[in-house]
Design an enzyme around this catalytic site. Structure first.
Site, PDB file in Angstrom:
ATOM      1  N   ASN A   1      42.629  14.536 -24.891  1.00 16.08           N
ATOM      2  CA  ASN A   1      43.480  14.333 -26.078  1.00 16.08           C
ATOM      3  C   ASN A   1      43.570  15.596 -26.941  1.00 16.08           C
ATOM      4  OD1 ASN A   1      40.979  14.447 -27.289  1.00 16.08           O
ATOM      5  ND2 ASN A   1      41.096  12.445 -28.280  1.00 16.08           N
TER       6      ASN A   1
ATOM      7  N   HIS B   1      40.983  17.319 -28.139  1.00 10.67           N
ATOM      8  CA  HIS B   1      39.893  17.534 -29.104  1.00 10.67           C
ATOM      9  C   HIS B   1      39.016  18.723 -28.694  1.00 10.67           C
ATOM     10  CE1 HIS B   1      36.742  14.547 -27.166  1.00 10.67           C
ATOM     11  NE2 HIS B   1      36.744  15.696 -26.547  1.00 10.67           N
TER      12      HIS B   1
ATOM     13  N   ASP C   1      27.936  19.199 -31.001  1.00 11.68           N
ATOM     14  CA  ASP C   1      28.014  17.810 -31.457  1.00 11.68           C
ATOM     15  C   ASP C   1      26.891  16.961 -30.885  1.00 11.68           C
ATOM     16  OD1 ASP C   1      28.987  17.876 -28.861  1.00 11.68           O
ATOM     17  OD2 ASP C   1      31.029  17.360 -29.399  1.00 11.68           O
TER      18      ASP C   1
ATOM     19  N   GLU D   1      38.726  14.942 -33.372  1.00 14.21           N
ATOM     20  CA  GLU D   1      39.778  14.170 -32.719  1.00 14.21           C
ATOM     21  C   GLU D   1      41.135  14.489 -33.341  1.00 14.21           C
ATOM     22  OE1 GLU D   1      38.819  12.932 -30.114  1.00 14.21           O
ATOM     23  OE2 GLU D   1      37.205  11.458 -30.259  1.00 14.21           O
TER      24      GLU D   1
HETATM   25  P1  PGA Z   1      34.286  17.014 -20.320  1.00 15.32           P
HETATM   26  O1  PGA Z   1      34.509  16.852 -21.861  1.00 15.32           O
HETATM   27  O2  PGA Z   1      33.734  18.393 -20.131  1.00 15.32           O
HETATM   28  O3  PGA Z   1      33.270  15.963 -19.955  1.00 15.32           O
HETATM   29  O4  PGA Z   1      35.605  16.836 -19.652  1.00 15.32           O
HETATM   30  C1  PGA Z   1      35.142  17.876 -22.566  1.00 15.32           C
HETATM   31  C2  PGA Z   1      35.331  17.473 -23.994  1.00 15.32           C
HETATM   32  O5  PGA Z   1      35.492  16.273 -24.259  1.00 15.32           O
HETATM   33  O6  PGA Z   1      35.337  18.368 -24.868  1.00 15.32           O
END
Ligand code: PGA
Length: 240
Positions: free
Chosen positions: A135, A137, A68, A142
């Site tokens: 959450n 995702h 992404d 999302e």
């Molecule tokens: P993070 O993010 O590694 O910064 O915790 C993970 C994600 O949002 O997929």
């Protein structure tokens, strides 16, 4: 199918993930790696760089595709995922620049997303590295995302913008949109390794592994994939 590997802490999680990367890069020097950004894979990337410097493990034949990218950040913005990948990985190993793909917004983001999906199909990802949002995702898919989704422009959840605001001066600076591989795009990878560290990931990990398959928990889509390795530390595994 999940293979769950429980480890003590972040460093052990990074070590185990690195073993998988090193194995595929050495046995298949022209492999395609799907890569992620965020805090979680930083330890893994550090180990890849150290190993490249100390043992000469080469990435000359490797191709990478990232999950992404934010929409609307100017080129070279320190919070863009292209910048993150350049700083933490690409400039420190011998991968050719033209072998590194990230989604790009450009003038017509929808067209760019279609192009990206074509690139993914052409390359075929051997091993996809994933983090997980608090959450649930994966990538920027999302809660509510259809499991059929492909690479596209998405609106970011307020919870994601809040989580990621730690990297920006304020939440107002966090982009409201991103380009992300879809859930169907991610599921096309031959093998997936999902990494999670910390108590704030515990609920998402439990829902992904033991909950119903539902778009409310995008990571639960991985239950349908035949080859997913989940490397979780004690804090992230506490609700399993
Ligand atoms: P993070 O993010 O590694 O910064 O915790 C993970 C994600 O949002 O997929």
């Amino acid at each position: 199918m999940f293979e769950i590997i429980k480890v003590k802490n972040y460093d052990e999680m990074s070590d185990r993930a690195f073993e998988l990367i090193k194995e595929i890069v050495t046995t298949k020097p022209d492999c395609v790696l799907g890569l992620a950004t965020g805090s979680t894979p930083l330890g893994l990337y550090k180990l890849m760089v150290e190993d490249h410097e100390q043992n000469g493990t080469s990435y000359r034949g490797v191709t990478t595709v990232n999950l992404d990218e934010y929409v609307g950040l100017p080129e070279g913005h320190p919070e863009s995922y292209r910048y993150y990948m350049e700083q933490n990985v690409f400039s420190k190993i011998d991968i050719p620049a033209e072998n590194t793909y990230l989604p790009e917004d450009g003038e017509d983001p929808t067209e760019q997303c279609e192009k990206y999906e074509t690139i993914l199909d052409r390359l075929g990802v051997d091993l996809q590295v994933l983090g997980i949002g608090s959450n649930g995702h994966i990538g920027f898919n999302e809660p509510g995302t259809s499991f059929d989704s492909q690479t596209r422009v998405v609106d970011l959840d307020e919870s994601t913008r809040r989580d990621n605001s730690r990297f920006f001066n304020s939440i107002d600076e966090v982009p409201k949109q991103a380009l992300t591989m879809g859930i169907a795009s991610i599921l096309k990878a031959k093998k997936i390794v999902l990494l999670a560290s910390g108590a704030n990931k515990a609920d998402a990990i439990a829902a992904m592994v033991n909950g119903p398959q539902t778009p409310d928990v995008p990571a639960s889509a991985l239950q349908s994939h035949p080859n997913v390795i989940v490397i979780v530390d004690e804090a992230a595994a506490q609700s399993l």
